[in-house]
Write a protein that holds these residues in place. Structure first.
Motif, short mmCIF file in Angstrom:
data_model
loop_
_atom_site.label_atom_id
_atom_site.label_comp_id
_atom_site.label_asym_id
_atom_site.label_seq_id
_atom_site.Cartn_x
_atom_site.Cartn_y
_atom_site.Cartn_z
N ALA A 1 5.10 5.78 18.22
CA ALA A 1 5.84 7.02 18.04
C ALA A 1 7.23 6.79 17.45
O ALA A 1 7.96 7.76 17.22
N ARG A 2 7.61 5.54 17.23
CA ARG A 2 8.92 5.27 16.63
C ARG A 2 8.96 5.87 15.22
O ARG A 2 7.96 5.80 14.49
N PRO A 3 10.08 6.47 14.83
CA PRO A 3 10.14 7.22 13.56
C PRO A 3 9.63 6.45 12.35
O PRO A 3 8.82 6.97 11.57
N MET A 4 10.05 5.21 12.19
CA MET A 4 9.64 4.48 11.00
C MET A 4 8.20 3.99 11.11
O MET A 4 7.54 3.77 10.10
N ARG A 5 7.70 3.85 12.33
CA ARG A 5 6.28 3.53 12.50
C ARG A 5 5.43 4.73 12.09
O ARG A 5 4.37 4.59 11.47
N VAL A 6 5.92 5.94 12.44
CA VAL A 6 5.21 7.15 12.05
C VAL A 6 5.20 7.28 10.53
O VAL A 6 4.16 7.60 9.92
N ILE A 7 6.34 7.02 9.88
CA ILE A 7 6.41 7.09 8.42
C ILE A 7 5.47 6.07 7.80
O ILE A 7 4.75 6.37 6.83
N SER A 8 5.42 4.87 8.36
CA SER A 8 4.51 3.83 7.85
C SER A 8 3.06 4.29 7.96
O SER A 8 2.26 4.09 7.03
#
Length: 446
Positions: free
Chosen positions: A123-130
């Motif tokens: 759920a970390r923002p950059m993990r979601v973007i990835s």
């Protein structure tokens, strides 16, 4: 080449350029937007995590084992997965623990042992973007779809270069720079053509360096390496669903990182940390406990600039360094992929890499939007608006060889091309309304 044959080929290439563009356009826009956001991951994460890197030094630092126990207590039923070496005395300790639902990141104040934040890794923002970028948040099926779109974007770019190639041109206007006084239709044509030529090489590079992450192509690449005996240790990049990669850890090939672990002994982790710091590995540095009691601990750099990465094993009982392997010691194929991924993510040569990637994404968006505007303005009412097919050209060695090379390089392109040709001949041709909407002739199309 006779004029008639050249016209047939131009028409056939135009049709496939059109079909590839119609299919790829939404994906290109999506990947360009999400990819641009991810390019600036270091700056975004630094801003998001600044509250956890400005802690006051208020007491003697607690042992690493105490910090791990505080993290485990904050997530009942969890086990240690990774311990991230703090980068400064003011940094909160990041402890990643494993649960049945996936990995959880716990931020611990190393002085008070107070838990500052708990969040799911996925759920970390950059993990979601990835995940949005690589799989559309649809798991491996999303990865397949993105890979197909990437393959056909290659076709779109290559056919676009063929169409762009100057034929009896006078000057460089409309070739290397747009002519701004040619009316709306000429303006958008020039914008489309010029954006395409300037972005083509960089876009092809981005697609090529992104394929190792794709589920199908990544697995295909692994099989080729097995057959050619070029495998050299665990793979340093995830393949397929980012959610799966998040649960396995960023170094997905390491066996110790795909298992649940019990809390380490009081002294072992601190011994490993004492050995890890002098190694001078590029941050962030992740320490993983042994898969079995007698196995060594693993210390690995997870730097975005992959050529800076390295890995070591440490005996937890004595703190002795058992082995160390740097990026330069990896197989040349791993190094090629590593350099490519670092450049793809904007990490290879700093902010200049990020700016170049952003410019490429903006040009791809310009290419897609200008193509959409041209299609929308001249599409016939009630029809798709594909170029009218001419008589089918003969396939010579060069085009047949080019298609074969593309199909070998990108198997999903070859598979989807065959499916489309079969559908055109066995289904679309038999449905008059569909045939008319697609602009096909009753007896075949180019």
């Amino acid at each position: 080449m006779p004029a008639a044959l050249g016209t047939r080929w131009y028409n056939a290439v135009w049709r496939w350029h059109f079909y590839a563009g119609i299919f790829c356009m939404p994906f290109v826009l999506w990947l360009a937007i999400t990819g641009t956001i991810y390019l600036w991951k270091p700056q975004i994460e630094s801003w998001l995590e600044r509250p956890y890197d400005r802690l006051a030094v208020t007491a003697p630092r607690s042992t690493a084992d105490s910090q791990v126990r505080a993290a485990l207590a904050a997530v009942p039923g969890s086990s240690l997965h990774k311990f991230q070496l703090p980068q400064s005395a003011n940094s909160a300790t990041r402890v990643i623990v494993s649960t049945a639902a996936g990995d959880v990141r716990v931020y611990v104040d190393p002085y008070s042992l107070r838990v500052l934040k708990v969040e799911q890794e996925g759920a970390r923002p950059m993990r979601v973007i990835s995940d949005l970028h690589g799989t559309l948040k649809a798991g491996n099926w999303g990865s397949y779809l993105v890979e197909i779109a990437a393959c056909w974007t290659v076709v779109m770019l290559l056919t676009g270069l063929y169409l762009w190639w100057p034929r009896n041109a006078r000057g460089l206007g409309g070739i290397l720079y747009p002519r701004l006084r040619r009316g709306r239709r000429g303006f958008w044509r020039d914008i489309h053509a010029v954006a395409g030529i300037w972005v083509a090489v960089f876009a092809l590079f981005l697609i090529s360096t992104g394929l190792p992450w794709a589920k199908f192509w990544g697995s295909y690449f692994q099989e080729v390496r097995q057959v050619t005996n070029t495998v050299d240790g665990p793979q340093d990049w995830p393949t397929g669903s980012a959610q799966t990669a998040a649960m396995m850890g960023d170094h997905a090939g390491h066996a110790a990182m795909s298992m649940r672990h019990e809390a380490p002994g009081v002294s072992e982790l601190d011994r490993v940390i004492a050995t890890a710091y002098p190694l001078g590995m590029a941050a962030p540095v992740m320490i993983s406990p042994p898969a079995r009691g007698d196995d060594p601990w693993t210390v690995a750099s997870d730097a975005a600039n992959r050529p800076l990465r390295g890995q070591a094993t440490v005996d937890g009982r004595s703190g002795a360094l058992l082995s160390r392997k740097e990026f330069a010691q990896r197989h040349w194929l791993d190094k090629v992929v590593g350099y490519g991924i670092a450049a793809h993510e904007g990490a290879l040569f700093g902010m200049a890499n990020q700016l170049l990637g952003t410019a490429t994404a903006l040009l791809l968006m310009t290419l897609s939007l200008s193509g959409f505007i041209m299609w929308w303005r001249r599409r016939p009412q009630g029809l798709l608006g594909a170029p009218v097919p001419a008589q089918r050209p003969r396939f010579g060695f060069v085009p047949a060889g080019a298609i074969a090379i593309l199909a070998f390089w990108m198997p999903l392109f070859g598979a989807t091309l065959l499916i489309m040709l079969m559908l055109e001949r066995t289904v679309f041709q038999r449905l008059p309304k569909v045939r008319g909407w697609l602009g096909l002739k009753a007896h075949g199309a180019a």
